[in-house]
Each structure stands twice: as structure tokens, then as C-alpha cells.
Design a protein around this motif. Structure first.
Motif, PDB file in Angstrom:
ATOM      1  N   THR B 243      42.706  46.284  34.844  1.00  0.00           N
ATOM      2  CA  THR B 243      41.504  45.721  34.756  1.00  0.00           C
ATOM      3  C   THR B 243      41.836  44.448  33.690  1.00  0.00           C
ATOM      4  O   THR B 243      41.052  43.850  34.107  1.00  0.00           O
ATOM      5  CB  THR B 243      41.059  46.431  34.254  1.00  0.00           C
ATOM      6  OG1 THR B 243      40.745  47.521  35.531  1.00  0.00           O
ATOM      7  CG2 THR B 243      38.668  46.150  34.748  1.00  0.00           C
ATOM      8  N   THR B 246      43.531  41.634  35.474  1.00  0.00           N
ATOM      9  CA  THR B 246      43.128  41.060  36.334  1.00  0.00           C
ATOM     10  C   THR B 246      41.461  39.900  35.745  1.00  0.00           C
ATOM     11  O   THR B 246      41.248  38.790  36.692  1.00  0.00           O
ATOM     12  CB  THR B 246      42.381  41.925  37.085  1.00  0.00           C
ATOM     13  OG1 THR B 246      42.034  42.928  36.703  1.00  0.00           O
ATOM     14  CG2 THR B 246      43.999  42.139  38.074  1.00  0.00           C
ATOM     15  N   LEU B 250      40.916  36.238  36.187  1.00  0.00           N
ATOM     16  CA  LEU B 250      40.135  35.907  36.160  1.00  0.00           C
ATOM     17  C   LEU B 250      39.355  34.370  35.295  1.00  0.00           C
ATOM     18  O   LEU B 250      38.540  33.690  36.151  1.00  0.00           O
ATOM     19  CB  LEU B 250      38.781  36.296  36.469  1.00  0.00           C
ATOM     20  CG  LEU B 250      37.012  36.049  37.005  1.00  0.00           C
ATOM     21  CD1 LEU B 250      37.402  35.860  38.395  1.00  0.00           C
ATOM     22  CD2 LEU B 250      36.498  36.977  36.939  1.00  0.00           C
ATOM     23  N   VAL B 293      44.725  34.613  42.675  1.00  0.00           N
ATOM     24  CA  VAL B 293      44.555  35.726  43.167  1.00  0.00           C
ATOM     25  C   VAL B 293      44.960  36.257  44.357  1.00  0.00           C
ATOM     26  O   VAL B 293      45.432  37.535  44.407  1.00  0.00           O
ATOM     27  CB  VAL B 293      42.735  36.337  43.523  1.00  0.00           C
ATOM     28  CG1 VAL B 293      41.840  37.517  43.830  1.00  0.00           C
ATOM     29  CG2 VAL B 293      41.772  35.266  42.281  1.00  0.00           C
ATOM     30  N   SER B 296      48.152  37.807  43.724  1.00  0.00           N
ATOM     31  CA  SER B 296      48.101  39.137  43.336  1.00  0.00           C
ATOM     32  C   SER B 296      47.549  40.425  43.273  1.00  0.00           C
ATOM     33  O   SER B 296      47.166  41.254  42.606  1.00  0.00           O
ATOM     34  CB  SER B 296      47.670  38.731  41.424  1.00  0.00           C
ATOM     35  OG  SER B 296      47.906  37.510  41.081  1.00  0.00           O
ATOM     36  N   TYR B 300      44.788  43.251  42.026  1.00  0.00           N
ATOM     37  CA  TYR B 300      43.531  42.895  42.121  1.00  0.00           C
ATOM     38  C   TYR B 300      43.120  44.492  42.712  1.00  0.00           C
ATOM     39  O   TYR B 300      42.038  44.875  42.850  1.00  0.00           O
ATOM     40  CB  TYR B 300      42.793  42.050  42.801  1.00  0.00           C
ATOM     41  CG  TYR B 300      42.246  40.948  41.168  1.00  0.00           C
ATOM     42  CD1 TYR B 300      41.725  40.478  40.962  1.00  0.00           C
ATOM     43  CD2 TYR B 300      43.663  40.396  41.759  1.00  0.00           C
ATOM     44  CE1 TYR B 300      40.780  40.032  39.644  1.00  0.00           C
ATOM     45  CE2 TYR B 300      43.155  39.210  40.548  1.00  0.00           C
ATOM     46  CZ  TYR B 300      42.285  39.002  40.078  1.00  0.00           C
ATOM     47  OH  TYR B 300      42.190  38.161  38.637  1.00  0.00           O
ATOM     48  N   SER B 301      44.018  44.963  43.995  1.00  0.00           N
ATOM     49  CA  SER B 301      43.522  45.571  45.293  1.00  0.00           C
ATOM     50  C   SER B 301      43.751  47.484  44.565  1.00  0.00           C
ATOM     51  O   SER B 301      42.692  48.048  45.064  1.00  0.00           O
ATOM     52  CB  SER B 301      44.444  45.851  46.242  1.00  0.00           C
ATOM     53  OG  SER B 301      44.834  45.004  46.783  1.00  0.00           O
ATOM     54  N   ALA B 306      37.196  45.821  39.129  1.00  0.00           N
ATOM     55  CA  ALA B 306      37.821  43.693  38.750  1.00  0.00           C
ATOM     56  C   ALA B 306      37.392  43.207  39.916  1.00  0.00           C
ATOM     57  O   ALA B 306      36.637  42.081  39.794  1.00  0.00           O
ATOM     58  CB  ALA B 306      39.045  43.974  38.583  1.00  0.00           C
ATOM     59  N   GLN B 307      37.563  43.682  41.131  1.00  0.00           N
ATOM     60  CA  GLN B 307      37.296  42.769  42.312  1.00  0.00           C
ATOM     61  C   GLN B 307      35.832  42.481  42.484  1.00  0.00           C
ATOM     62  O   GLN B 307      35.503  41.488  42.795  1.00  0.00           O
ATOM     63  CB  GLN B 307      37.959  43.891  43.702  1.00  0.00           C
ATOM     64  CG  GLN B 307      39.157  43.529  44.104  1.00  0.00           C
ATOM     65  CD  GLN B 307      39.954  44.216  45.439  1.00  0.00           C
ATOM     66  OE1 GLN B 307      39.083  45.200  45.542  1.00  0.00           O
ATOM     67  NE2 GLN B 307      40.263  43.872  46.387  1.00  0.00           N
ATOM     68  N   VAL B 310      35.040  39.784  40.223  1.00  0.00           N
ATOM     69  CA  VAL B 310      35.218  38.722  40.873  1.00  0.00           C
ATOM     70  C   VAL B 310      34.409  38.036  41.890  1.00  0.00           C
ATOM     71  O   VAL B 310      34.620  36.664  42.443  1.00  0.00           O
ATOM     72  CB  VAL B 310      36.566  38.255  41.634  1.00  0.00           C
ATOM     73  CG1 VAL B 310      37.275  37.068  42.386  1.00  0.00           C
ATOM     74  CG2 VAL B 310      37.970  39.228  40.115  1.00  0.00           C
ATOM     75  N   GLY B 351      38.114  38.011  45.868  1.00  0.00           N
ATOM     76  CA  GLY B 351      37.960  39.363  45.182  1.00  0.00           C
ATOM     77  C   GLY B 351      37.199  40.280  46.312  1.00  0.00           C
ATOM     78  O   GLY B 351      37.621  41.323  45.769  1.00  0.00           O
TER      79      GLY B 351
END
Lengths: 100, 712, 174
Positions: B243, B246, B250, B293, B296, B300-301, B306-307, B310, B351
Motif C-alpha cells: 500500500t 502504491t 500515486l 499504474v 504495476s 495495485y491489484s 490503494a486502488q 487512485v 485505479g
């Protein structure tokens, strides 16, 4: 036979008188003559020792001294003539340019 | 070079040429450009070399894409050179050819090549308008350098090499925003452009700082920068760390892709020549964040929180920028805020995990936003030509003179801004080709069927509607505003009566400018074909890199709503701007009904002012405090002057100087000297120059020595 | 008192007197003439000491050549007498004092410390052979050949030097 010490004494007296002349007179020529007198005093002592020790070396030295004196006089008098030509004097006290 | 080890089929061995073709181009232009420009065909030669360099990169990208599809989309890694080998860190310069990077390569070099060609014509006129024809060469060198760096960014195999490209494109952006660093858009002496360049650079620096932190944490946690090595370890790392990575990443994305809160540099970046705005600040560089993004995605997944951050950032940016775009008068500023808004769409998409939709929109946006910017450039050129024509007729001979300095001084008092939409109007008749091109771009951006924007935006909205309803509504509102401000622009620029003499005398641009635009217009029309619902060509293509992707069913409802809203927005804009065309000197008709809201839009919601008040002023205050109070009064006046200098002075004055030095060392040394002087003064008298005195001392010596010998 | 001693004393008296005369004469010509006398008396001493060759050399070189040169220069320069100026007033007393000190030291050396040759026994009576010119020549041209030749070079150099020093430069006026 005169004792050797008499000659030595005479030589010493003459030498001292020569030295006195060098120191006391201002005339360059007379200073020169006094130097000759000192040389002669020394020569006298040499010859005297040669006689005492029966060695020729003393006389030989005197022979050389005479030769050197002749050379010295030749050069010295030439110098005096040269100095006289520029300063019109042979008073050694007037040649004091190197005064500190 | 050890290419042949891993690459034995296809054209993968050509991979380094996506970078070295532009490098060769820029070297040729650096070395021979000045020589070229002395000839009549010089500008054509410089432009051709640069375009060719970019074109070769595109051709290589296309070959790579073909080879990749022949290899069934398997990732191919082309090692090129050793780079950093320190301890356990083994980092090589490696070209990563997979479906994602090839897509970016094609978009970058394809749009880039078209813009290079366009720039041949555009810069020809621009350098003459600004009266410094030598910068023609520099422009194309920078453009090729940008292509190089962007290619480095998308082809890298590790975060560190990606960062090199990331910084490189930032540098090119800085160089090109400040291309006319010593004059404003009208050629008057000013530092506005270089300030804009600095602003962009500094804002990006803040973002890069975030990226660097992300990189540090990543290396600490994963022990590697290499994509595959990082992604395979994701499962073993605590989600908190991911997190953090990411979110810091961001920050970098908000800097490079102009999202809230760091978007402020992008509108000012329009200070650069229009091809730069189109290429760097609309089509390619600003999408680097989206690419990052997407690249990465495995990171993120794993962290939905965090997603969501974003996605929300992107959605808010999309809406916020769209509102500002409504209130702008500068044709390029509108497009700039539109770009921010559309980037918000993309960031929101990636995101949400809709990477394909994000990439799809990235590509189509590259087409139609480049088209719009370049068309806007054509409009501006047309107006400049009209203005020139006008002033020529009025007897402003100065415009023709080659004496640059003189010309600058005798610039007409009346300030004409060729980018201000309030000076335009009625260009439909004078610039018909540009008009139709602009309409294509507008429809694509507004998302009208069957243009590219319809498909790509629709896919984002579809994904949002399925998983994030809040974001869906924000984005829909933003899409409505998008259609509205684009409609407003069309009506203001091309319809109605000319509001300025220059607009009345505007001239259509040359084919060298319009032909690349036609290509882009065709792409804007047909770009949707890349990823039509049902076929999902791009989706399946990217699946090789991004893994299995959820393909949402085409929803007529979502598409219908967005299209209806877009049409409605265009209709409203016609009601406001089209039915009663704006007159010269007339206020914007929205000003009265919207009141405060419109003032806010007009003034960009005072974000710049707010930043100044919140950050800059406080920073200056802090700096002043540090400088005056801490540094000067405390460290200098008190600590340095009083404590250190005072103590030292006391020590040296009293202790050392007075006692040790003056009364000790000095006294001894001076006494020695004095004593020597006195002794010499008395001894001096001994050296009286009289020969007889010296002889006397000789005799004294004789007497003394003899006496000593006798008494011994 | 042997004849030798009497002769010695007289001659010593003469030589000291002439030396004093040389020192005290105000006129340089007189000094030179006194010196010639002094040299002559010393030449007699050489004869007494069995060195006839040296005595001859003394007469010819010193009393003859050198003193003639002196007189010649005195006459040439016309510098028989100097003006009476006192530049170094303390020079003469100091010189006399030092001379006295030197005499005192010599006296001490000769009298109090006894004769330096007292302990040395002279070889057997070979006095006759010492004065022979042949022996002198043998020593000079065998044992002292190199110094002899160097002396000739020295005289040559002195001759050249004298010529160079006294020769007028080209263009130099009197």
C-alpha cells in the motif's frame, strides 16, 4: 762567531720597525718600503737559521723571497701609478671609498 | 551486445533501435542542423531527419508488434548492456517487449511521427512569428530527445530504468515548455514561459520524490527493481508495504499525469509550442503515469484500498478539471484542462482495475487530443496569418523587417492574442479544413458514436458502473461537462461572426499541417475499432501481459446515458453559445446565470492562488524565519558573533596577543633585531675604509695570536 | 768581544738607524736612500753568515733594481711629500703601542723562553761547503726546480701586470 740569537733579535727589531712604518705612514711609497724592510728582516732570520743548522733551504727561501719581492714591487708600483693617475695623490688615507 | 542469445525469432533484435533511431536523428540535427539551416532546403532537411528518426522508431515498433503477435504475445526480453552491478543488485539495460509496452511504443512513435511532420510546417511559421529562426533546429533535437526518453520509459524492464525515462521526459518537457524561454506567446520579451517551465519541473519534482520513495521502499522490501522479480514476490510481502509503495507511486503519477493536487503545471505548460502541447502534454508523456499504474497492476491489484484512492483521485480530477475548462477563453487552455480531465478518466480506470479500458482510452485520447491540439495550433497560425496580413495592410512594415531587436521594440501597442477564443468566431468559412478536423476531434472527445472516444470512454464508465457507483456518477458528470465545453469551443471559434479583424482575415494552413491532421482525424474516427465490444482486440492483446481480464458485457444503458448526456450538453452549449453568437467585447453568457460558480471556473477555482497562499507564502515565511531569525540572529549574531568570535577575540586579543605574542615572541624578535642593529651600527665604524686601520687590525691579530702561543 | 761581534754590533746599529731614518724622513727620497743603506748593511750580514750569493742578490736586486724603481716612481709622481693632515689621530699611538707589544713578546720569546736553537746541536763544521755557489745551484735545480720555474712564470706575470696597469687606455687623456 756571533750567536744566532743576536741576528734573530735584530731581525725582530727591523720587522717591528717595518710594521710600524706600514701602520704609521700615509705615503703609499713609504708603506711599500716598510714592507720591503719587513721582508728583509725575515730574510735575515732565514739566512741566520740556515747558517745555524747548516741547511741550504733557508738560503733558497730567501732567493725566492727576493724574486717574489721584485714581482711585488713591479706590480705594486704600477698600482700606485694607476691610483695616482686617477686620484692625483698617493695618500692611502684618501682612498677610503669602501667605508662602511 | 549479446542479443542473439534469447532472441532467435522475429524482429526482436531490432528493439534497441526504437531508442537509437531518434538518438541518431537528434545527433544528426545537432551536428549538421546548423549547416542545414543555412540552406534554403534546411528546415525541410532538419524536419525530415527528425520525422524519419521518429518514423523508423514507429516502423520498428510495428515490426516488434508483428513479431510479438507471431510469438503469441509472450514477453520477450532483449538484454542490451550491463548497467548497474552492485552487490546483490544486478541491473541491466534490457528492453522489455510485451504487449503493453508495444502498445505504448506504437502510440508514442505513431502520434509522435505525425506531430513531427506537422511541426515541420508549424515551426516554420512559428520561428518566423517569434523572429528567431535558428531555434528550428533546437526544436527538433528536443523532440527527438523526447521520443528517445519516452521509448526508454515504456521499453524498460525495471523500475529504475523506467525512472530514467521518466526523468528524461520530464527534462524534455521542461526544455520544450521553455522553448521560447525569453518571450511570451506573442514574441514580447518576458520570462513567463521559463517560469512555466520551472513550474512544470518543480511540480514534477514533487511527484518524482514520491516515486523515488516508492522505489526505495520497493528495493527494501523486494530487493529488486526488475518487474518480474518484483511481481513474483508480491504474495510474500505485507499488504501494508505494498500500500505504501502504491500510494507513493500515486504521488509520482499525480505529478507526471497531472492529477489533483499536482496538476497545476499542465495548463501553464501550454506555453510551449503547440506540437509540444499535443505530443508531450496531451498524447504521450502525461500518460506515463497511467502506464506506470498499468505496469504495476500486480501491485495495485493486491491492495484495493490503494486502488480506490487512485480511482477517486482520477475521478475527482476529471470532474474538477472539466469545470475549469468550461470557464476558459484560451483555446489551448480549454484543451489543457480537458487533457487533465481525460487523464483523470484514465487514472480512474486503471485505479478501478480496468487496465484495458484505461489503456484503450489512453490510445484513443492520444489520437483525438493530438488532433485537437494540432488543429488548435492550425487555428492559431491562421489567426496569426490574418493578423500579419492585417498589420501589413495597415502599414506596419516592421513585421517584415529582419532586424529582430527593432521589430520587438516597435511591436504594435494593441496586444493581439491569437489563442484567445474571444478574438475568434466564424472561422468555419475561412478555415474549412481545420474546422472539419476540429469537429472530428470534438466529437471523439465528447464521446459521440461512432468516434473512438465513445468506445473508450464508454468502457471506463461501464467498468465504473459495475464496481464503483460513486465514481461512475462523478465521471458521467465530467463527461457531460466535457461535451459542453467542447461544444462551447466549437461555437465560439468556428461559428458566429468574426470578433476580430484577424479572425476575418484568417487563412487556411498548408497541407504539411493539415495532412497529418487528417491521418489523426481518421484515427480518431476509427480508433474505436481497436477494442470494439464483443471483439475486444486490445483486451486480448493486453491479456498476454496483464493476465486474465474481466470483460464486462456491453451495456446499452450506460452507453445510452452517456451519449444522451453528451448530445444534451452539446445542445445546451448551442443554446448558450450557438444560437446567439458571442459579440466582440461581450461577456460570457454563462456568467450571469452561474454567477459565482462561473467566476470560479474562470479563475481555475483559485487553486494557484490557494497554493501560493497555503504553500508558497508559508514557505517564504518559513524561509525568512529560518534565514533571519535562526540563521542570522541566532547562528550568526548570537552564536557565531558572540560566542565563537567573542571567545576567540578575547583569547587572541588578551591572552595570546598581549601576553604571549606582544610581550613574549614580539619582544624577543624585536629585541634581537634591535640588538643586531645596535651592534652593527657600532661595528660599522670599524669598516672605515682606511687601509692602515685594516693593517693595524692585522697586526693586532698577530700580537694576540703570538701572545696566545706564548702563554699557552 | 770578537771582531765578528764588534762588526755585528756596528752593522746592527747602522741597519736600525737607517730603518729609523727611513721611517722618520718626511721626504720620500730620503726614505728611499736610507732604505738602500739598510739593505746594504743587511747584505753584509749575509756575507757574515756565509751566504755570498744571497748577499750579491740583495745588492743587485734590492739595493739596485728595486730601490731604483722606487726612486724612479717617486720622481715620476713628484710625490716626495704629503700634506699634513690628520685623518686617523689614534692610528700612530696605537701602532706604536702594538709595536711595543710585539717587541715585548719577541723579547719574552727570545730571552725568557731561551734560545729556540739551544737544544739543537749544529752538525759538524761544514761551514765552508754551505757558502759554495755550486751547492746552491745543485739544490735549486734539483730539489727546488719546480718552484724555480714557477717563480719565472710569476715574474713574467708581474711584468705583464705592470705593463697592463700603467698602460694608458685607448683614448684616455692625461
Amino acid at each position: 762567531m756571533v750567536p744566532e740569537i743576536y741576528y734573530i733579535t735584530l731581525s725582530a727589531i727591523l720587522f717591528t720597525m717595518g710594521a710600524l712604518g706600514v701602520l704609521a705612514r700615509r705615503n703609499a711609497l713609504i708603506i711599500f718600503m716598510s714592507v720591503e724592510l719587513m721582508l728583509n728582516a725575515a730574510n735575515l732570520a732565514f739566512v741566520s737559521f740556515a747558517n745555524t743548522f747548516q741547511q741550504l733551504d733557508g738560503q733558497i727561501i730567501v732567493f725566492f723571497v727576493i724574486a717574489v719581492a721584485a714581482a711585488e714591487v713591479a706590480v705594486g708600483l704600477a698600482l700606485i701609478v694607476a691610483i695616482f693617475r686617477s686620484k692625483h695623490s698617493i695618500d692611502v688615507d684618501q682612498m677610503s671609498n669602501l667605508k662602511g | 551486445m549479446h542479443l542473439s542469445e534469447t532472441v532467435n525469432t522475429g524482429f526482436f533484435f531490432l528493439a534497441p533501435w526504437i531508442i537509437f533511431a531518434p538518438v541518431v536523428g537528434l545527433l544528426v540535427n545537432i551536428i549538421f542542423g546548423g549547416w542545414f539551416l543555412k540552406r534554403s532546403w534546411g528546415e525541410a532537411a532538419v524536419g525530415t531527419v527528425a520525422s524519419l528518426a521518429s518514423g523508423i522508431a514507429f516502423a520498428v515498433s510495428a515490426l516488434l508488434a508483428w513479431s510479438l503477435s507471431a510469438a503469441h504475445g509472450e514477453v520477450v526480453v532483449v538484454p542490451f548492456a550491463e548497467w548497474i552491478h552492485i552487490g546483490s543488485l544486478q541491473l541491466d539495460w534490457t528492453f522489455r517487449v510485451d504487449t503493453l509496452s508495444v502498445t505504448m511504443m506504437l502510440a508514442v512513435s505513431g502520434v509522435g511521427t505525425l506531430i513531427h511532420i506537422y511541426a515541420i510546417g508549424y515551426m516554420h511559421e512559428d520561428v518566423r512569428f517569434k523572429k528567431d529562426e535558428k531555434r528550428y533546429q533546437r526544436f527538433f533535437v528536443f523532440m527527438n530527445l523526447f521520443i528517445t526518453m519516452m521509448m526508454l520509459l515504456v521499453s524498460s524492464d525495471s523500475y529504475l530504468m523506467l525512472f530514467v525515462g521518466w526523468e528524461g521526459v520530464g527534462l524534455c518537457s521542461f526544455l520544450l515548455i521553455g522553448f521560447w524561454y525569453d518571450m511570451d506567446t506573442l514574441g514580447r520579451p518576458s520570462w513567463a514561459n521559463s517560469n512555466a517551465a520551472n513550474k512544470a519541473f518543480i511540480a514534477n519534482r514533487i511527484g518524482d520524490f514520491g516515486f523515488l520513495i516508492a522505489g526505495f521502499i520497493m528495493f527494501w522490501a523486494f530487493g529488486s527493481f526488475q518487474f518480474d522479480e518484483v511481481f513474483t514476490q508480491v504474495g510474500a510481502i505485507a499488504p501494508g508495504i505494498i500500500t505504501a509503495i502504491t500510494l507513493f507511486m500515486l504521488v509520482g503519477v499525480t505529478g507526471k499525469s497531472a492529477q489533483i493536487p499536482l496538476y497545476v503545471w499542465l495548463p501553464d505548460a501550454m506555453a510551449g509550442p503547440t506540437p509540444v502541447s499535443a505530443l508531450i502534454h496531451a498524447a504521450t508523456m502525461v500518460t506515463a503515469g497511467v502506464y506506470l499504474v498499468t505496469r504495476s497492476a500486480p501491485l495495485y491489484s493486491t491492495v484495493p484500498a490503494a486502488q480506490y484512492v487512485v480511482a477517486l483521485t482520477g475521478a475527482l480530477t476529471a470532474l474538477f478539471a472539466a469545470t475549469i475548462a468550461v470557464g476558459q477563453y484560451d483555446i489551448k487552455k480549454v484543451l489543457a484542462y480537458s487533457t487533465i480531465s481525460q487523464l483523470g478518466f484514465m487514472v480512474a480506470a486503471v485505479g478501478m482495475g480496468a487496465y484495458v479500458a484505461g489503456m484503450f482510452h489512453l490510445v484513443t485520447h492520444a489520437f483525438f487530443k493530438a488532433l485537437l491540439f494540432l488543429s488548435a495550433g492550425s487555428v492559431i497560425l491562421g489567426l496569426e496569418r490574418g493578423h500579419h496580413h492585417l498589420s501589413h495592410h495597415e502599414g506596419h512594415q516592421g513585421h517584415e523587417g529582419s532586424h529582430h531587436e527593432e521589430v520587438r521594440r516597435t511591436e504594435p501597442v494593441e496586444v493581439f492574442d491569437p489563442g484567445d477564443m474571444r478574438n475568434m468566431g466564424g472561422l468555419r468559412k475561412t478555415m474549412p479544413v481545420t474546422f472539419w478536423l476540429y469537429v472530428f476531434g470534438t466529437l471523439a472527445l465528447a464521446g459521440i458514436f461512432p468516434f473512438a472516444g465513445f468506445w473508450s470512454k464508454d468502457e471506463i464508465l461501464l467498468d465504473a458502473s459495475l464496481h464503483y457507483p460513486d465514481i461512475y456518477w462523478i465521471l458521467t458528470l465530467a463527461a457531460f461537462l466535457t461535451a459542453f465545453y467542447m461544444g462551447r469551443q466549437i461555437w465560439m471559434v468556428f461559428f458566429g461572426e468574426p470578433r476580430h479583424e484577424a479572425a476575418a482575415h484568417a487563412e487556411e494552413s498548408k497541407p504539411i499541417i493539415t495532412i497529418p491532421l487528417m491521418v489523426l482525424a481518421a484515427l480518431a474516427l476509427l480508433g474505436g475499432g481497436l477494442n470494439l465490444p464483443g471483439a475486444h482486440t486490445l483486451g486480448h492483446w493486453l491479456e498476454h501481459t496483464l493476465g486474465e481480464i474481466e470483460v464486462p458485457e456491453f451495456s446499452l444503458m450506460v452507453a445510452g446515458v452517456s451519449t444522451a448526456l453528451a448530445l444534451a450538453a452539446i445542445g445546451i452549449s448551442w443554446l448558450v453559445y450557438g444560437r446567439n453568437p458571442l459579440k466582440a467585447e461581450q461577456k460570457d453568457p454563462l456568467k450571469k446565470p452561474l454567477g459565482f460558480l462561473f467566476t470560479g471556473m474562470e479563475n481555475k477555482w483559485w487553486v494557484d492562488e490557494g497554493y501560493k497562499w497555503l504553500i508558497l507564502d508559508n514557505y517564504v515565511r518559513l524561509s525568512k524565519f529560518l534565514a533571519e531569525v535562526i540563521d542570522w540572529r541566532f547562528w550568526h549574531d548570537w552564536f557565531h558573533e558572540k560566542i565563537i568570535a567573542g571567545t576567540y577575540n578575547w583569547l587572541s586579543n588578551i591572552a595570546l596577543n598581549k601576553y604571549a605574542d606582544q610581550q613574549g615572541i614580539d619582544a624577543f624578535a624585536n629585541g634581537l633585531g634591535e640588538w643586531t642593529k645596535e651592534v652593527s651600527a657600532s661595528l660599522r665604524r670599524v669598516q672605515n675604509g682606511f687601509v692602515r686601520s685594516y693593517a693595524l687590525s692585522v697586526l693586532l691579530g698577530v700580537v694576540l695570536i703570538l701572545g696566545y702561543l706564548l702563554l699557552k | 768581544m770578537t771582531v765578528d761581534l764588534i762588526l755585528f754590533l756596528i752593522l746592527a746599529l747602522v741597519s736600525v738607524a737607517t730603518a729609523a731614518g727611513m721611517l722618520l724622513s718626511r721626504n720620500a727620497v730620503y726614505s728611499a736612500l736610507f732604505l738602500v743603506l739598510n739593505f746594504a748593511s743587511i747584505a753584509v750580514f749575509y756575507l757574515l753568515l756565509g751566504a755570498p750569493f744571497i748577499a750579491m742578490a740583495q745588492i743587485t736586486v734590492y739595493a739596485g733594481a728595486i730601490m731604483v724603481l722606487f726612486l724612479f716612481v717617486i720622481m715620476l709622481l713628484g710625490a716626495e711629500q704629503l700634506a699634513r693632515i690628520k685623518v686617523l689621530p689614534w692610528q700612530r699611538p696605537l701602532a706604536i703601542g702594538l709595536a711595543a707589544a710585539l717587541v715585548a713578546e719577541t723579547a719574552y720569546l727570545l730571552i725568557v723562553r731561551a734560545a729556540p736553537s739551544a737544544g739543537i746541536v749544529p752538525p759538524a763544521e761544514t761551514v765552508n761547503t754551505l757558502g759554495e755557489l755550486q751547492n746552491l745551484g745543485m739544490a735549486l735545480f734539483n730539489q727546488y726546480l719546480l718552484p724555480f720555474e714557477v717563480t719565472s712564470v710569476l715574474l713574467l706575470v708581474a711584468m705583464i701586470g705592470a705593463i697592463v696597469l700603467t698602460k694608458r687606455e685607448k683614448g684616455e687623456r692625461e
